[in-house]
Design a protein around this motif. Sequence first.
Motif, PDB file in Angstrom:
ATOM      1  N   GLN A  29     -21.066  33.645 -91.002  1.00  0.00           N
ATOM      2  CA  GLN A  29     -21.341  33.717 -89.568  1.00  0.00           C
ATOM      3  C   GLN A  29     -20.041  33.803 -88.773  1.00  0.00           C
ATOM      4  OE1 GLN A  29     -23.765  30.227 -89.140  1.00  0.00           O
ATOM      5  NE2 GLN A  29     -25.663  31.352 -89.495  1.00  0.00           N
ATOM      6  N   GLY A  30     -19.015  33.069 -89.206  1.00  0.00           N
ATOM      7  CA  GLY A  30     -17.722  33.152 -88.538  1.00  0.00           C
ATOM      8  C   GLY A  30     -17.120  34.546 -88.653  1.00  0.00           C
ATOM      9  N   ALA A  31     -17.259  35.161 -89.830  1.00  0.00           N
ATOM     10  CA  ALA A  31     -16.743  36.521 -90.028  1.00  0.00           C
ATOM     11  C   ALA A  31     -17.512  37.532 -89.181  1.00  0.00           C
ATOM     12  CB  ALA A  31     -16.822  36.899 -91.510  1.00  0.00           C
ATOM     13  N   MET A  44     -29.089  34.868 -84.329  1.00  0.00           N
ATOM     14  CA  MET A  44     -30.324  34.099 -84.397  1.00  0.00           C
ATOM     15  C   MET A  44     -31.527  35.029 -84.533  1.00  0.00           C
ATOM     16  SD  MET A  44     -31.217  30.841 -82.025  1.00  0.00           S
ATOM     17  CE  MET A  44     -31.971  31.622 -80.640  1.00  0.00           C
ATOM     18  N   ALA A  45     -31.538  36.115 -83.791  1.00  0.00           N
ATOM     19  CA  ALA A  45     -32.643  37.075 -83.880  1.00  0.00           C
ATOM     20  C   ALA A  45     -32.718  37.674 -85.286  1.00  0.00           C
ATOM     21  CB  ALA A  45     -32.480  38.174 -82.833  1.00  0.00           C
ATOM     22  N   SER A  89     -35.617  23.946 -83.022  1.00  0.00           N
ATOM     23  CA  SER A  89     -34.820  24.694 -83.991  1.00  0.00           C
ATOM     24  C   SER A  89     -33.938  25.734 -83.299  1.00  0.00           C
ATOM     25  CB  SER A  89     -35.742  25.368 -85.000  1.00  0.00           C
ATOM     26  OG  SER A  89     -35.005  26.137 -85.907  1.00  0.00           O
ATOM     27  N   ALA A  90     -34.495  26.433 -82.321  1.00  0.00           N
ATOM     28  CA  ALA A  90     -33.730  27.453 -81.596  1.00  0.00           C
ATOM     29  C   ALA A  90     -32.564  26.821 -80.844  1.00  0.00           C
ATOM     30  CB  ALA A  90     -34.635  28.204 -80.627  1.00  0.00           C
ATOM     31  N   VAL A  91     -32.802  25.705 -80.185  1.00  0.00           N
ATOM     32  CA  VAL A  91     -31.722  25.019 -79.464  1.00  0.00           C
ATOM     33  C   VAL A  91     -30.655  24.548 -80.456  1.00  0.00           C
ATOM     34  CG1 VAL A  91     -31.165  22.973 -78.081  1.00  0.00           C
ATOM     35  CG2 VAL A  91     -33.159  24.361 -77.504  1.00  0.00           C
ATOM     36  N   GLY A  92     -31.084  24.008 -81.590  1.00  0.00           N
ATOM     37  CA  GLY A  92     -30.136  23.591 -82.617  1.00  0.00           C
ATOM     38  C   GLY A  92     -29.305  24.750 -83.139  1.00  0.00           C
ATOM     39  N   GLN A  93     -29.948  25.905 -83.355  1.00  0.00           N
ATOM     40  CA  GLN A  93     -29.224  27.084 -83.826  1.00  0.00           C
ATOM     41  C   GLN A  93     -28.191  27.540 -82.794  1.00  0.00           C
ATOM     42  OE1 GLN A  93     -32.369  29.886 -84.743  1.00  0.00           O
ATOM     43  NE2 GLN A  93     -32.215  29.451 -86.933  1.00  0.00           N
ATOM     44  N   PHE A  95     -26.552  25.652 -80.717  1.00  0.00           N
ATOM     45  CA  PHE A  95     -25.418  24.734 -80.840  1.00  0.00           C
ATOM     46  C   PHE A  95     -24.578  25.055 -82.077  1.00  0.00           C
ATOM     47  CE2 PHE A  95     -27.835  21.761 -78.022  1.00  0.00           C
ATOM     48  CZ  PHE A  95     -26.835  21.592 -77.063  1.00  0.00           C
ATOM     49  N   ILE A  96     -25.243  25.363 -83.175  1.00  0.00           N
ATOM     50  CA  ILE A  96     -24.531  25.698 -84.404  1.00  0.00           C
ATOM     51  C   ILE A  96     -23.685  26.958 -84.204  1.00  0.00           C
ATOM     52  CG2 ILE A  96     -24.853  26.587 -86.760  1.00  0.00           C
ATOM     53  CD1 ILE A  96     -27.268  24.638 -86.954  1.00  0.00           C
ATOM     54  N   PHE A  97     -24.288  28.011 -83.676  1.00  0.00           N
ATOM     55  CA  PHE A  97     -23.554  29.268 -83.483  1.00  0.00           C
ATOM     56  C   PHE A  97     -22.400  29.087 -82.496  1.00  0.00           C
ATOM     57  CE2 PHE A  97     -27.665  31.475 -84.767  1.00  0.00           C
ATOM     58  CZ  PHE A  97     -27.213  31.712 -86.047  1.00  0.00           C
ATOM     59  N   GLN A  98     -22.617  28.332 -81.446  1.00  0.00           N
ATOM     60  CA  GLN A  98     -21.552  28.107 -80.463  1.00  0.00           C
ATOM     61  C   GLN A  98     -20.401  27.310 -81.080  1.00  0.00           C
ATOM     62  OE1 GLN A  98     -21.583  29.675 -77.514  1.00  0.00           O
ATOM     63  NE2 GLN A  98     -19.486  29.006 -77.360  1.00  0.00           N
ATOM     64  N   THR A  99     -20.740  26.319 -81.911  1.00  0.00           N
ATOM     65  CA  THR A  99     -19.703  25.541 -82.587  1.00  0.00           C
ATOM     66  C   THR A  99     -18.888  26.427 -83.507  1.00  0.00           C
ATOM     67  OG1 THR A  99     -21.080  23.546 -82.482  1.00  0.00           O
ATOM     68  CG2 THR A  99     -19.291  23.555 -84.095  1.00  0.00           C
ATOM     69  N   ILE A 100     -19.545  27.288 -84.288  1.00  0.00           N
ATOM     70  CA  ILE A 100     -18.822  28.181 -85.195  1.00  0.00           C
ATOM     71  C   ILE A 100     -17.961  29.157 -84.402  1.00  0.00           C
ATOM     72  CG2 ILE A 100     -19.112  30.057 -86.869  1.00  0.00           C
ATOM     73  CD1 ILE A 100     -21.602  28.520 -87.892  1.00  0.00           C
TER      74      ILE A 100
END
Length: 167
Positions: A29-31, A44-45, A89-93, A95-100
């Motif tokens: 995901q970072g790449a 996410m989509a 789950s969507a809200v959690g995702q 946060f995960i993507f923003q953190t990465i």
Amino acid sequence: SHPEQSTTFAGAIILFGYIVFDSFTSNWQGALTKEYNMSPYQMMAGVNLFSCALTSVSLLQQGVFTTSLDFLVQYPQFFMDCITLSICSAVGQLFIFQTIKTYGPVVFTIIMTMRQVISVIISCIKFHHALSAVSILGIIIIFSAVSLKVYCDQRKRSKKSPTGNKS
């Protein structure tokens, strides 16, 4: 005792697979974020569309797709629980993507590792599970490794900061 050994071995294999795929996912995901400038919404989509397609094909292949829909219609509270779980789950995702995207996959992996270790400790305390000496050693090693990583990163930043400000 033989079934316990096979359960332990299967658990170790599952844990190893989880660690490998979890490490791969955050780095991938970072790449994608860096190379293709993908937004969290695009990732996410893509993940969710693939998950829906995989689940639908699996349900169709097993012949229970319509049974699943019947269950959904028969129990409307289940449908509402699914909607609630999906929103969380969507809200959690996000946060995960923003953190990465902001901090990188390594920091995200550290956060998730610490979350899991703390979760295990809380579970052991709440449900009065005993921790073996090996378990306690593992927890100490994890906390030590994470603390050392944070300490080394902090030292690198503090050494770079005065030099960068003098220019």
